[in-house]
Design a protein around this motif. Sequence first.
Motif, PDB file in Angstrom:
ATOM      1  N   PRO A 170       0.825  -1.223   0.000  1.00 16.05           N
ATOM      2  CA  PRO A 170       0.000   0.000   0.000  1.00 16.05           C
ATOM      3  C   PRO A 170       0.851   1.262   0.000  1.00 16.05           C
ATOM      4  CG  PRO A 170      -0.320  -1.297   2.025  1.00 16.05           C
ATOM      5  CD  PRO A 170       0.714  -2.004   1.229  1.00 16.05           C
ATOM      6  N   ASN A 171       2.125   1.139   0.303  1.00 20.02           N
ATOM      7  CA  ASN A 171       2.998   2.324   0.373  1.00 20.02           C
ATOM      8  C   ASN A 171       3.710   2.583  -0.952  1.00 20.02           C
ATOM      9  OD1 ASN A 171       4.363   4.481   1.759  1.00 20.02           O
ATOM     10  ND2 ASN A 171       6.162   3.138   1.881  1.00 20.02           N
ATOM     11  N   CYS A 172       4.391   1.525  -1.513  1.00 20.51           N
ATOM     12  CA  CYS A 172       5.186   1.755  -2.715  1.00 20.51           C
ATOM     13  C   CYS A 172       4.620   1.061  -3.947  1.00 20.51           C
ATOM     14  CB  CYS A 172       6.636   1.319  -2.510  1.00 20.51           C
ATOM     15  SG  CYS A 172       6.836  -0.464  -2.415  1.00 20.51           S
ATOM     16  N   GLY A 173       3.622   0.249  -3.770  1.00 24.70           N
ATOM     17  CA  GLY A 173       2.964  -0.379  -4.906  1.00 24.70           C
ATOM     18  C   GLY A 173       3.636  -1.633  -5.436  1.00 24.70           C
ATOM     19  N   ARG A 174       4.768  -2.029  -4.837  1.00 25.10           N
ATOM     20  CA  ARG A 174       5.478  -3.227  -5.310  1.00 25.10           C
ATOM     21  C   ARG A 174       4.657  -4.474  -5.007  1.00 25.10           C
ATOM     22  NH1 ARG A 174       8.758  -7.048  -2.946  1.00 25.10           N
ATOM     23  NH2 ARG A 174      10.481  -7.873  -4.198  1.00 25.10           N
ATOM     24  N   GLN A 175       4.609  -5.420  -5.950  1.00 25.25           N
ATOM     25  CA  GLN A 175       3.860  -6.665  -5.751  1.00 25.25           C
ATOM     26  C   GLN A 175       4.539  -7.506  -4.670  1.00 25.25           C
ATOM     27  OE1 GLN A 175       2.115  -9.468  -9.009  1.00 25.25           O
ATOM     28  NE2 GLN A 175       4.119 -10.287  -8.430  1.00 25.25           N
ATOM     29  N   ARG A 176       3.713  -8.168  -3.860  1.00 30.29           N
ATOM     30  CA  ARG A 176       4.221  -9.059  -2.810  1.00 30.29           C
ATOM     31  C   ARG A 176       5.207 -10.052  -3.440  1.00 30.29           C
ATOM     32  NH1 ARG A 176      -0.546 -11.901  -0.485  1.00 30.29           N
ATOM     33  NH2 ARG A 176       0.216 -13.798  -1.472  1.00 30.29           N
ATOM     34  N   GLY A 177       6.432 -10.083  -2.950  1.00 34.53           N
ATOM     35  CA  GLY A 177       7.497 -10.846  -3.598  1.00 34.53           C
ATOM     36  C   GLY A 177       7.514 -12.328  -3.237  1.00 34.53           C
ATOM     37  N   LYS A 178       8.326 -13.076  -4.026  1.00 38.66           N
ATOM     38  CA  LYS A 178       8.441 -14.529  -3.802  1.00 38.66           C
ATOM     39  C   LYS A 178       9.116 -14.857  -2.470  1.00 38.66           C
ATOM     40  CE  LYS A 178       8.426 -15.912  -8.658  1.00 38.66           C
ATOM     41  NZ  LYS A 178       9.102 -16.672  -9.721  1.00 38.66           N
ATOM     42  N   GLU A 179       9.803 -13.847  -1.892  1.00 36.00           N
ATOM     43  CA  GLU A 179      10.508 -14.059  -0.624  1.00 36.00           C
ATOM     44  C   GLU A 179       9.558 -14.032   0.575  1.00 36.00           C
ATOM     45  OE1 GLU A 179      10.514 -11.157  -2.287  1.00 36.00           O
ATOM     46  OE2 GLU A 179       9.501  -9.970  -0.772  1.00 36.00           O
ATOM     47  N   THR A 180       8.296 -13.697   0.330  1.00 31.61           N
ATOM     48  CA  THR A 180       7.357 -13.450   1.433  1.00 31.61           C
ATOM     49  C   THR A 180       7.123 -14.674   2.308  1.00 31.61           C
ATOM     50  OG1 THR A 180       6.216 -11.838   0.055  1.00 31.61           O
ATOM     51  CG2 THR A 180       5.012 -12.669   1.978  1.00 31.61           C
ATOM     52  N   LYS A 181       7.142 -14.398   3.606  1.00 31.42           N
ATOM     53  CA  LYS A 181       6.751 -15.426   4.587  1.00 31.42           C
ATOM     54  C   LYS A 181       5.743 -14.758   5.510  1.00 31.42           C
ATOM     55  CE  LYS A 181       7.663 -19.228   7.294  1.00 31.42           C
ATOM     56  NZ  LYS A 181       6.250 -19.562   7.534  1.00 31.42           N
ATOM     57  N   PHE A 182       4.504 -15.264   5.469  1.00 31.77           N
ATOM     58  CA  PHE A 182       3.453 -14.659   6.293  1.00 31.77           C
ATOM     59  C   PHE A 182       3.727 -14.915   7.762  1.00 31.77           C
ATOM     60  CE2 PHE A 182       1.040 -15.650   2.297  1.00 31.77           C
ATOM     61  CZ  PHE A 182       0.905 -14.336   1.874  1.00 31.77           C
ATOM     62  N   TYR A 183       3.315 -13.944   8.556  1.00 31.83           N
ATOM     63  CA  TYR A 183       3.460 -14.103  10.020  1.00 31.83           C
ATOM     64  C   TYR A 183       2.207 -13.590  10.693  1.00 31.83           C
ATOM     65  CZ  TYR A 183       4.697  -9.110   9.763  1.00 31.83           C
ATOM     66  OH  TYR A 183       4.688  -7.775   9.517  1.00 31.83           O
ATOM     67  N   MET A 184       2.115 -13.892  11.982  1.00 31.80           N
ATOM     68  CA  MET A 184       0.978 -13.401  12.762  1.00 31.80           C
ATOM     69  C   MET A 184       1.473 -12.380  13.755  1.00 31.80           C
ATOM     70  SD  MET A 184      -1.355 -16.758  13.309  1.00 31.80           S
ATOM     71  CE  MET A 184      -2.554 -15.774  14.199  1.00 31.80           C
ATOM     72  N   LYS A 185       0.646 -11.355  13.985  1.00 30.93           N
ATOM     73  CA  LYS A 185       1.036 -10.315  14.943  1.00 30.93           C
ATOM     74  C   LYS A 185       0.702 -10.779  16.351  1.00 30.93           C
ATOM     75  CE  LYS A 185       0.160  -6.215  12.056  1.00 30.93           C
ATOM     76  NZ  LYS A 185      -0.791  -5.083  11.877  1.00 30.93           N
ATOM     77  N   SER A 186       1.420 -10.203  17.297  1.00 30.47           N
ATOM     78  CA  SER A 186       1.050 -10.492  18.687  1.00 30.47           C
ATOM     79  C   SER A 186      -0.204  -9.689  19.016  1.00 30.47           C
ATOM     80  CB  SER A 186       2.212 -10.138  19.622  1.00 30.47           C
ATOM     81  OG  SER A 186       2.563  -8.779  19.467  1.00 30.47           O
ATOM     82  N   GLY A 187      -0.909 -10.138  20.029  1.00 30.21           N
ATOM     83  CA  GLY A 187      -2.147  -9.459  20.389  1.00 30.21           C
ATOM     84  C   GLY A 187      -3.351 -10.170  19.775  1.00 30.21           C
TER      85      GLY A 187
END
Length: 353
Positions: free
Chosen positions: A28-45
């Motif tokens: 949402p900031n720079c418009g770059r597509q989510r990359g192949k390096e992505t590893k999803f995580y969960m936030k605390s809380g």
Amino acid sequence: MSDKIVMGYWDCPSCGSTGIPGTTYDCPNCGRQRGKETKFYMKSGPVEYVPGHKVAGADWYCDYCGALNSAGRTTCENCGSPKSESKDDYFSLQKPKEPKIETQNTNFKSDGTPNVKNSAPNIRTFGIIAIIILMIILINSFFSRPKDCTFKVQSMSWENSISIEENKTFRESDWYLPSGGRLAYTNSEIRSYESVLDHYETVTKSRQVQDGGHYETSYSDNGDGTFTEHSNFVPDYTTEYYTEEEPVYRQEPVYDTKYYYDIDKWVDERTEKVSGNDKNPYWPKLSLTEKEREAGRSSSYSMSGELTYKSFGKDKTKTEKYTIDESMWREINTGQTLNVTIKDGKIIEWHID
Ligand SMILES: [Zn+2]
Ligand SMILES: [Zn+2]
């Protein structure tokens, strides 16, 4: 409890934005597509539920144009290429790369130079040991091999012996009177012990019992920016104490009659021997008391003389005494020279020329 879908998050390595919702394809900031390096995580809380989200599978990258597509799409949203021709999806990209197998047996000395271990000395050591063993066997068989020698008989001797037993009286005891035993007296004695129930004792014991339970939550990555929440019931345990009556035993002696008696037994007493240097052996004259008896006879025969043998090509002579059997002893006479074969200090063959 049914499983629920919760939001995962990712970071944009390009502009440094963090915590971007997993269902978002472009930063949402720079418009770059989510990359192949992505590893999803969960936030605390507290988690963010995604109501109505259907998990179809891992997001995939088009091999032709690189666009990111959801699992539900069979063709690329951007260029229309079929999904079947693209190999990269979220999970295939997560798989750890095969570690390079490096075969390196070289280790290094403290100065950094390779410490190359040579296996050749080991083989050489084994070879040397094998040769040493072989030499020991050869030397041993050389010295213990049968040797042909001559033996000049200088004296011959015989020895006859008779062993004598004596009848003796022994004081013994047992739980019965054996035959031949002359009873001296009896006595009541402890023969064994038996366990007798004495009383009961109250003992406190503990055991684990289930006492309700609780739900434990775990999350699994769906590969599409969301996680599935799993709830598992985990039983809780508590320690319960209870008492039990346990028997306590005591050891009580069991008495029996013990017999003390005298019994006669034949035991080794002495050996009577006679010997001579002639060829007329006889047995020792026995004068036995009433309490003595003969228990066995044995004879031995020997000859002494000069043994001439070869040692490294030279004739050598030494005085020897050999124990021989009766038939040989009867056949030979003092003054004769015998051809003998000696092995391990014994005559194994002989003849007179
Ligand atoms: Zn960005
Ligand atoms: Zn495409």
